[in-house]
Write a protein that holds these residues in place. Structure first.
Motif, mmCIF file in Angstrom:
data_model
loop_
_atom_site.group_PDB
_atom_site.id
_atom_site.type_symbol
_atom_site.label_atom_id
_atom_site.label_comp_id
_atom_site.label_asym_id
_atom_site.label_seq_id
_atom_site.Cartn_x
_atom_site.Cartn_y
_atom_site.Cartn_z
ATOM 1 N N MET A 1 12.821 19.113 3.856
ATOM 2 C CA MET A 1 13.495 20.383 2.765
ATOM 3 C C MET A 1 12.872 20.039 1.348
ATOM 4 S SD MET A 1 17.753 18.294 2.597
ATOM 5 C CE MET A 1 18.753 19.207 3.308
ATOM 6 N N ALA A 2 11.817 19.505 1.339
ATOM 7 C CA ALA A 2 10.602 18.779 0.567
ATOM 8 C C ALA A 2 11.228 18.096 -0.767
ATOM 9 C CB ALA A 2 10.207 20.464 0.005
ATOM 10 N N ARG A 3 12.704 17.130 -0.688
ATOM 11 C CA ARG A 3 12.457 16.929 -2.094
ATOM 12 C C ARG A 3 11.928 15.571 -2.875
ATOM 13 N NH1 ARG A 3 18.129 17.768 -2.021
ATOM 14 N NH2 ARG A 3 18.429 16.727 -3.747
ATOM 15 N N GLY A 4 11.941 16.057 -3.840
ATOM 16 C CA GLY A 4 10.853 14.616 -4.167
ATOM 17 C C GLY A 4 10.619 13.640 -4.377
ATOM 18 N N SER A 5 9.647 12.463 -4.999
ATOM 19 C CA SER A 5 9.671 11.211 -4.893
ATOM 20 C C SER A 5 10.624 10.757 -5.051
ATOM 21 C CB SER A 5 8.548 10.487 -4.429
ATOM 22 O OG SER A 5 7.638 11.154 -5.512
ATOM 23 N N GLN A 6 11.126 10.962 -6.582
ATOM 24 C CA GLN A 6 12.076 10.561 -6.831
ATOM 25 C C GLN A 6 11.007 8.344 -7.624
ATOM 26 O OE1 GLN A 6 15.802 9.835 -6.358
ATOM 27 N NE2 GLN A 6 16.277 11.920 -5.354
ATOM 28 N N CYS A 7 9.550 8.616 -7.274
ATOM 29 C CA CYS A 7 8.786 7.562 -8.055
ATOM 30 C C CYS A 7 7.908 7.708 -8.264
ATOM 31 C CB CYS A 7 9.176 6.839 -6.266
ATOM 32 S SG CYS A 7 7.728 7.244 -5.159
ATOM 33 N N GLU A 8 6.789 6.449 -8.474
ATOM 34 C CA GLU A 8 5.710 6.877 -9.376
ATOM 35 C C GLU A 8 4.259 6.105 -8.144
ATOM 36 O OE1 GLU A 8 5.164 5.594 -13.163
ATOM 37 O OE2 GLU A 8 6.177 7.625 -13.171
ATOM 38 N N VAL B 1 14.382 9.204 -0.035
ATOM 39 C CA VAL B 1 12.787 9.306 -0.500
ATOM 40 C C VAL B 1 13.117 8.469 -0.813
ATOM 41 C CG1 VAL B 1 13.566 12.224 -1.580
ATOM 42 C CG2 VAL B 1 13.955 9.706 -2.894
ATOM 43 N N PRO B 2 11.332 8.222 -0.864
ATOM 44 C CA PRO B 2 10.129 7.024 -1.218
ATOM 45 C C PRO B 2 11.003 5.970 -2.877
ATOM 46 C CG PRO B 2 8.574 8.208 -0.772
ATOM 47 C CD PRO B 2 9.911 9.466 -0.950
ATOM 48 N N GLY B 3 11.428 6.526 -3.266
ATOM 49 C CA GLY B 3 12.142 6.000 -4.228
ATOM 50 C C GLY B 3 13.708 5.462 -4.898
ATOM 51 N N THR B 4 14.157 5.814 -3.253
ATOM 52 C CA THR B 4 15.666 5.844 -3.601
ATOM 53 C C THR B 4 15.928 5.063 -1.785
ATOM 54 O OG1 THR B 4 16.423 7.929 -1.640
ATOM 55 C CG2 THR B 4 16.385 7.732 -4.050
ATOM 56 N N SER B 5 14.407 4.533 -1.191
ATOM 57 C CA SER B 5 14.413 4.541 0.256
ATOM 58 C C SER B 5 14.851 2.813 0.117
ATOM 59 C CB SER B 5 13.013 4.859 1.095
ATOM 60 O OG SER B 5 13.646 3.596 2.367
ATOM 61 N N PRO B 6 15.689 1.473 0.589
ATOM 62 C CA PRO B 6 16.115 0.528 0.754
ATOM 63 C C PRO B 6 14.643 -0.535 1.874
ATOM 64 C CG PRO B 6 17.676 1.040 1.359
ATOM 65 C CD PRO B 6 16.725 2.198 1.214
ATOM 66 N N ALA C 1 1.172 -1.620 0.271
ATOM 67 C CA ALA C 1 -0.127 -0.416 -0.006
ATOM 68 C C ALA C 1 0.587 1.794 0.082
ATOM 69 C CB ALA C 1 -1.599 0.206 1.696
ATOM 70 N N GLY C 2 2.234 0.961 -0.161
ATOM 71 C CA GLY C 2 2.628 2.371 0.062
ATOM 72 C C GLY C 2 3.934 2.426 0.729
ATOM 73 N N LEU C 3 4.653 3.684 1.624
ATOM 74 C CA LEU C 3 5.474 3.856 2.397
ATOM 75 C C LEU C 3 4.878 2.760 3.581
ATOM 76 C CD1 LEU C 3 5.266 7.761 1.777
ATOM 77 C CD2 LEU C 3 7.802 5.054 1.156
ATOM 78 N N ASN C 4 5.420 2.246 4.866
ATOM 79 C CA ASN C 4 5.457 1.561 6.068
ATOM 80 C C ASN C 4 5.073 2.162 6.870
ATOM 81 O OD1 ASN C 4 6.468 -0.597 4.839
ATOM 82 N ND2 ASN C 4 8.251 -0.365 5.671
ATOM 83 N N GLY C 5 3.378 2.604 7.964
ATOM 84 C CA GLY C 5 3.001 2.567 8.582
ATOM 85 C C GLY C 5 2.935 4.121 8.510
ATOM 86 N N PHE C 6 2.685 4.534 6.964
ATOM 87 C CA PHE C 6 2.095 5.546 6.865
ATOM 88 C C PHE C 6 1.230 6.719 7.907
ATOM 89 C CE2 PHE C 6 0.317 9.494 3.822
ATOM 90 C CZ PHE C 6 1.280 9.676 3.889
#
Length: 191
Positions: free
Chosen positions: A142-149, A124-129, A57-62
């Motif tokens: 820092m409001a960095r982009g997610s780098q994912c979809e 960010v979500p797209g780089t997190s292992p 469903a996405g990020l853990n425990g979101f």
């Protein structure tokens, strides 16, 4: 509530029992010190898995984390508006998404952050292992982009839209104690 001259021990049957010689919470000089960061079922003492959100469903425990960050941001903002010094202690340093976001809004000329940790927490979500928010608080601030979809991107955008009004500037962050830094995080630190 057990009370001595300088402190009150706070307990509740609705919360997990304290482990060992500890208390669930102690109220001392108007400050509540809480224990029990582990999600334990108060009736059984069993560790509760995160059934609210699943990795699919996405990020853990979101959802749980976002609710906590919002509540904390509101509490810290209220303290700052009353010219009081908020002291935030937590078991997961991702709570800084709420507390530091409130400080950034309160001091838009720029908060300076000293991050004392073994990890840079710039994923960010797209780089997190792992997909765990505890590896992402500085990137969120820092409001960095997610780098994912997909769902993780939608969740990241909710963090940004709901919490980050005044992004933390890269040049206002310093790290101490780093020992495990991902390649993407190294590139951001070098900026």
């Amino acid at each position: 509530m057990n009370q001595t001259a300088d402190r009150s021990v706070v307990s509740s049957a609705d919360a997990p029992a304290a482990i060992g010689p500890y208390s669930q919470a102690v109220l001392h000089s108007g400050i509540l010190y809480c224990s029990g960061a582990l999600p334990l079922d108060p009736q059984t003492g069993d560790l509760v898995s995160d059934e609210i959100d699943s990795p699919e469903a996405g990020l853990n425990g979101f959802e749980s984390a976002l609710a906590i960050y919002k509540s904390l941001k509101s509490s810290v903002a209220r303290s700052l508006s009353e010219k009081r010094l908020p002291i935030v202690l937590g078991g997961d340093h991702s709570i800084s998404i709420g507390s530091v976001a409130a400080a950034c809004d309160h001091a838009p000329e720029g908060v300076r952050l000293l991050w004392i940790d073994a990890h840079a927490d710039l994923n960010v979500p797209g780089t997190s292992p792992s997909g765990n928010l505890h590896g992402m608080p500085i990137a969120a601030l820092m409001a960095r982009g997610s780098q994912c979809e997909g769902v993780p991107d939608e969740q990241w955008n909710r963090v940004q839209n709901d919490l980050i009004s005044t992004p933390l500037k890269r040049e206002h962050v310093a790290w101490i104690g780093l020992r495990e830094v991902d390649l993407g995080e190294q590139e951001i630190i070098a900026e």
